[in-house]
Design a protein around this motif. Structure first.
Motif, PDB file in Angstrom:
ATOM      1  N   ALA A  55       0.834  -1.209   0.000  1.00 51.25           N
ATOM      2  CA  ALA A  55       0.000   0.000   0.000  1.00 51.25           C
ATOM      3  C   ALA A  55       0.867   1.256   0.000  1.00 51.25           C
ATOM      4  N   GLU A  56       1.939   1.248   0.783  1.00 56.55           N
ATOM      5  CA  GLU A  56       2.857   2.390   0.791  1.00 56.55           C
ATOM      6  C   GLU A  56       3.511   2.572  -0.566  1.00 56.55           C
ATOM      7  N   LEU A  57       3.906   1.478  -1.187  1.00 54.56           N
ATOM      8  CA  LEU A  57       4.491   1.563  -2.528  1.00 54.56           C
ATOM      9  C   LEU A  57       3.467   2.084  -3.530  1.00 54.56           C
ATOM     10  N   VAL A 147      10.929  -6.599  -2.419  1.00 50.37           N
ATOM     11  CA  VAL A 147       9.746  -6.062  -3.081  1.00 50.37           C
ATOM     12  C   VAL A 147      10.020  -4.651  -3.597  1.00 50.37           C
ATOM     13  N   ASP A 148      10.714  -3.839  -2.805  1.00 53.45           N
ATOM     14  CA  ASP A 148      11.051  -2.466  -3.221  1.00 53.45           C
ATOM     15  C   ASP A 148      11.867  -2.474  -4.511  1.00 53.45           C
ATOM     16  N   GLU A 149      12.854  -3.347  -4.582  1.00 51.66           N
ATOM     17  CA  GLU A 149      13.704  -3.413  -5.771  1.00 51.66           C
ATOM     18  C   GLU A 149      12.903  -3.856  -6.990  1.00 51.66           C
ATOM     19  N   TRP A 150      12.020  -4.842  -6.821  1.00 45.09           N
ATOM     20  CA  TRP A 150      11.164  -5.280  -7.931  1.00 45.09           C
ATOM     21  C   TRP A 150      10.251  -4.139  -8.374  1.00 45.09           C
ATOM     22  N   PHE A 151       9.639  -3.454  -7.432  1.00 48.80           N
ATOM     23  CA  PHE A 151       8.702  -2.370  -7.730  1.00 48.80           C
ATOM     24  C   PHE A 151       9.401  -1.244  -8.493  1.00 48.80           C
ATOM     25  N   THR A 154      10.328  -2.573 -12.043  1.00 52.13           N
ATOM     26  CA  THR A 154       9.170  -2.899 -12.874  1.00 52.13           C
ATOM     27  C   THR A 154       8.375  -1.666 -13.287  1.00 52.13           C
ATOM     28  N   PHE A 155       8.241  -0.696 -12.385  1.00 50.74           N
ATOM     29  CA  PHE A 155       7.374   0.444 -12.656  1.00 50.74           C
ATOM     30  C   PHE A 155       8.137   1.754 -12.842  1.00 50.74           C
ATOM     31  N   GLY A 156       9.475   1.689 -12.755  1.00 57.48           N
ATOM     32  CA  GLY A 156      10.279   2.893 -12.989  1.00 57.48           C
ATOM     33  C   GLY A 156      10.026   3.984 -11.958  1.00 57.48           C
ATOM     34  N   GLY A 161      15.736   3.980  -0.470  1.00 58.59           N
ATOM     35  CA  GLY A 161      16.568   2.883   0.005  1.00 58.59           C
ATOM     36  C   GLY A 161      16.948   1.867  -1.063  1.00 58.59           C
ATOM     37  N   VAL A 162      16.401   2.006  -2.265  1.00 62.45           N
ATOM     38  CA  VAL A 162      16.745   1.045  -3.321  1.00 62.45           C
ATOM     39  C   VAL A 162      18.023   1.495  -3.990  1.00 62.45           C
ATOM     40  N   ARG A 163      18.954   0.565  -4.106  1.00 55.06           N
ATOM     41  CA  ARG A 163      20.246   0.840  -4.739  1.00 55.06           C
ATOM     42  C   ARG A 163      20.045   1.091  -6.222  1.00 55.06           C
ATOM     43  N   GLY A 164      20.946   1.883  -6.774  1.00 45.47           N
ATOM     44  CA  GLY A 164      20.977   2.081  -8.222  1.00 45.47           C
ATOM     45  C   GLY A 164      20.063   3.099  -8.656  1.00 45.47           C
TER      46      GLY A 164
END
Length: 164
Positions: A55-57, A147-151, A154-156, A161-164
């Motif tokens: 939900a936060e994402l 999940v954060d890295e996938w999100f 996947t959705f740009g 906190g996600v690297r890159g």
């Protein structure tokens, strides 16, 4: 055993105009997920915590978009140590073949139109290497990071906190 579907939905209202973005999560047969806590309360807490995170994402999506997710399998980081089972479950993280995994189906919808959809198999085999980047007090921190890295990929969408 009867098939169980637990649904948690969350929509976030953005702006004064009533535009919204959000995420809804459905868990398909969660009692068949690998490596879930024994206690019903703890299992529900895990699923609610993940639903809240999605939900936060969802709030990061452009206004008017909704992410619909069906989690079909979940394997938490670490393993429950059955030798120490005494009233409290102890999850041991070794960093070997105990990485977090999740399988899901998703669709990103806007105005009734599917913008993007697919199946995803998430896994973070080097989850222990990310430990210094993650709040050590956060529950399900390794699963949420995965999940954060996938999100983000996947959705740009930029996710804190996600690297890159």
């Amino acid at each position: 055993m009867r098939s169980i579907r637990i649904t948690f939905a969350a929509l976030a209202i953005l702006g004064c105009g009533g535009a919204w973005a959000g995420a809804s999560v459905t868990y398909v047969e969660p009692d068949k997920f690998l490596d879930m806590p024994f206690s019903k309360i703890d299992r529900e807490r895990v699923l609610q915590d993940l639903s809240d995170h999605f939900a936060e994402l969802g709030k990061l999506l452009p206004a008017g978009q909704e992410l619909k997710v069906e989690v079909t399998d979940l394997d938490l980081a670490g393993r429950i140590d059955h030798m120490r089972r005494s009233g409290n479950e102890i999850r041991v993280l070794r960093g070997s073949a105990d990485w977090p995994r999740m399988e899901l189906r998703y669709s990103l919808v806007q105005d009734g139109k599917v913008l993007k959809s697919g199946d995803a198999k998430l896994a973070d085999m080097s989850y222990m290497d990310h430990a210094s980047m993650i709040n050590s007090n956060e529950s399900l921190r390794f699963e949420k990071q995965m999940v954060d890295e996938w999100f983000a990929k996947t959705f740009g969408v930029k996710v804190r906190g996600v690297r890159g």
